[in-house]
Design an enzyme around this catalytic site. Structure first.
Site, PDB file in Angstrom:
ATOM      1  N   HIS A 178      11.620   1.780 -12.594  1.00 44.61           N
ATOM      2  CA  HIS A 178      12.457   1.621 -11.390  1.00 44.61           C
ATOM      3  C   HIS A 178      12.994   2.974 -10.892  1.00 44.61           C
ATOM      4  CE1 HIS A 178      12.673  -2.370 -13.435  1.00 44.61           C
ATOM      5  NE2 HIS A 178      12.445  -2.778 -12.190  1.00 44.61           N
ATOM      6  N   HIS A 179      13.308   3.013  -9.612  1.00 45.34           N
ATOM      7  CA  HIS A 179      13.859   4.230  -9.014  1.00 45.34           C
ATOM      8  C   HIS A 179      15.261   4.515  -9.557  1.00 45.34           C
ATOM      9  CE1 HIS A 179      15.751   6.308  -5.308  1.00 45.34           C
ATOM     10  NE2 HIS A 179      15.113   7.207  -6.037  1.00 45.34           N
ATOM     11  N   GLY A 180      15.523   5.767  -9.925  1.00 45.67           N
ATOM     12  CA  GLY A 180      16.849   6.156 -10.419  1.00 45.67           C
ATOM     13  C   GLY A 180      17.818   6.372  -9.271  1.00 45.67           C
ATOM     14  N   THR A 210      14.081   1.622  -2.960  1.00 41.14           N
ATOM     15  CA  THR A 210      14.295   2.991  -2.453  1.00 41.14           C
ATOM     16  C   THR A 210      13.394   3.963  -3.222  1.00 41.14           C
ATOM     17  OG1 THR A 210      16.147   3.115  -3.993  1.00 41.14           O
ATOM     18  CG2 THR A 210      16.684   2.684  -1.692  1.00 41.14           C
TER      19      THR A 210
END
Ligand code: V1P
Ligand code: CA
Ligand code: ZN
Length: 387
Positions: A178-180, A210
């Site tokens: 997942h995006h941080g 995002t």
């Protein structure tokens, strides 16, 4: 079996508290804190505890957490319980729901994993460790005033704020699937932190939606944070060789251009194949090669966990990555030690490296051309730093 020999002149510290492992998000929730119990069992069964400094971590204080989070939000986390939550008017405001449920001991859970990350960061600041590990941390989605994606407090942001007291530039690398987003957002406007996340990206169908390549920091080029947020958006099914190649092609020039004095590495295990929520085809060795590459840069490293929803593989991965941090991975027998307490969880193969890309593999939607375009895109951003 004898323990593993401690590397000379080089200290790895391991920060943990078994209280964190006992919290329950709920039956059907994919986040299982007991994956940390399995991880520690493997670390100990391999004898790695003799090669590290072990610290029993404490809960972060409210003041420490208020370095990033608002008093309002911390008050809320402290007072809300499964019994009184229906009387609470602001559940929606703080993004409480299916992803981030209210469970017994929630505040203790959050302050414990956060305390471990702060302790780990301080070991790097006072140079008592070269590598500090907190597998219970890495909760990269939490925001200043709200929970998000199984994360309540952002231990990474708080740990980086500690590092910034001593370190001029922090490079944050995130290999969770997942995006941080929470870490990126917190340091969006500063040039003292560069954030780099590798993740599956699909604006509409994959959490949090995002992190496109084009999202690189504030639009205003005079804002110091411009070009200091880097994103590597991937499609389903990326394979070992391509991922490791991409990781090196990108991390090496980031380090060269940015010259960080410390690296924070979020090692989310949901980028492995066969993860309950993930969609990549990575094997444990390939994920570990990314950690090894970072280790070989010879900078102090803060190592965190993160996602990871197939507990047996999370434990295999993080035990293996602990050995990489120590530098003893060659000494591990592929067969798991027979005296591992929860050995039954690793049946039938009982090995450290079961193939994770055979069953339920995702078709690889990342063409070579696409991967090259990502490398080029990142190199373009880095060129702005040189000028
Ligand atoms: O997809 C969503 C939201 C819920 N919809 C409104 C969209 N949430 C994801 C959250 C994933 C969080 C990942 C955290 C981390 O990066 C760091 C610890 O790994 C989600 C998913 C999913 N398949 O993406 N929530 C759940 N599954 C879920 C399933 C069962 C019960 C509760 C949550
Ligand atoms: Ca990521
Ligand atoms: Zn994740």
């Amino acid at each position: 079996k004898n323990g593993i020999v401690r590397p000379k002149g080089y200290t790895v510290s391991f920060h943990a508290n078994s209280s964190v492992e006992k919290f329950h998000f709920g039956q059907s929730h994919p986040m299982k804190p007991w994956r940390l119990t399995l991880t520690k069992q493997l670390v100990m069964a391999y004898g790695m505890h003799t090669a590290m400094d072990l610290y029993l971590t404490r809960a972060a204080t409210r003041e420490e957490m208020a370095e990033f989070h608002t008093e309002d939000y911390l008050d809320f986390l402290k007072r809300v319980t499964p019994n009184n939550m229906l009387l609470e008017p602001r559940l929606a405001q703080y993004n409480i729901g299916d992803d981030c449920p209210i469970f017994d001991g929630l505040y203790d859970y959050a302050s414990l994993y956060t305390g471990a990350s702060l302790d780990a960061a301080r070991k790097l600041c006072n140079e008592q460790s070269q590598v500090a590990i907190n597998w219970s941390g890495g909760l990269h989605h939490a925001k200043k005033t709200e929970a998000s994606g199984f994360c309540y407090t952002n231990d990474i942001v708080l740990a980086i704020l500690q590092l910034l007291r001593y370190h001029p530039r922090v490079l944050y690398i995130d290999i969770d699937v997942h995006h941080g987003d929470g870490v990126e957002q917190a340091f969006w406007s500063t040039d003292r932190v560069m954030t780099l996340s590798f993740h599956k990206y699909d604006k509409d169908n994959f959490f949090p939606g995002t992190g496109p390549l084009s999202s690189t920091g504030p639009e205003n080029p005079l804002n110091p944070g411009a070009h200091h947020a880097l994103n590597v958006p991937l499609h389903d099914g990326i394979e070992d060789e391509d991922y490791v190649w991409l990781f090196k092609q990108i991390v090496e020039p980031c380090v060269g251009a940015y010259q960080p004095s410390v690296i924070v590495l979020q090692c989310g295990a949901d980028s492995l194949g066969c993860d309950r929520l993930g969609c990549f085809n990575l094997n444990i060795r390939a994920h570990g090669r990314c950690v090894d590459f970072v280790k070989r840069l010879n900078l102090p490293i803060l190592v965190f966990g993160g996602g990871g929803y197939t507990p047996r593989n999370v434990a295999r991965l993080w035990a293996y990555e602990t050995s990489i941090c120590i530098g003893c991975s060659e000494q591990l027998d592929e067969k798991l030690p027979a005296h591992t307490p929860a050995l039954a969880h690793f049946a039938p193969d009982n090995t450290l490296f079961p193939p994770l890309s055979e069953h339920g593999r995702f078709e690889n939607k990342n063409s070579r051309q696409y991967l090259w375009s990502l490398v080029e895109g990142i190199h373009k951003q880095l060129a702005y730093l040189e000028s």
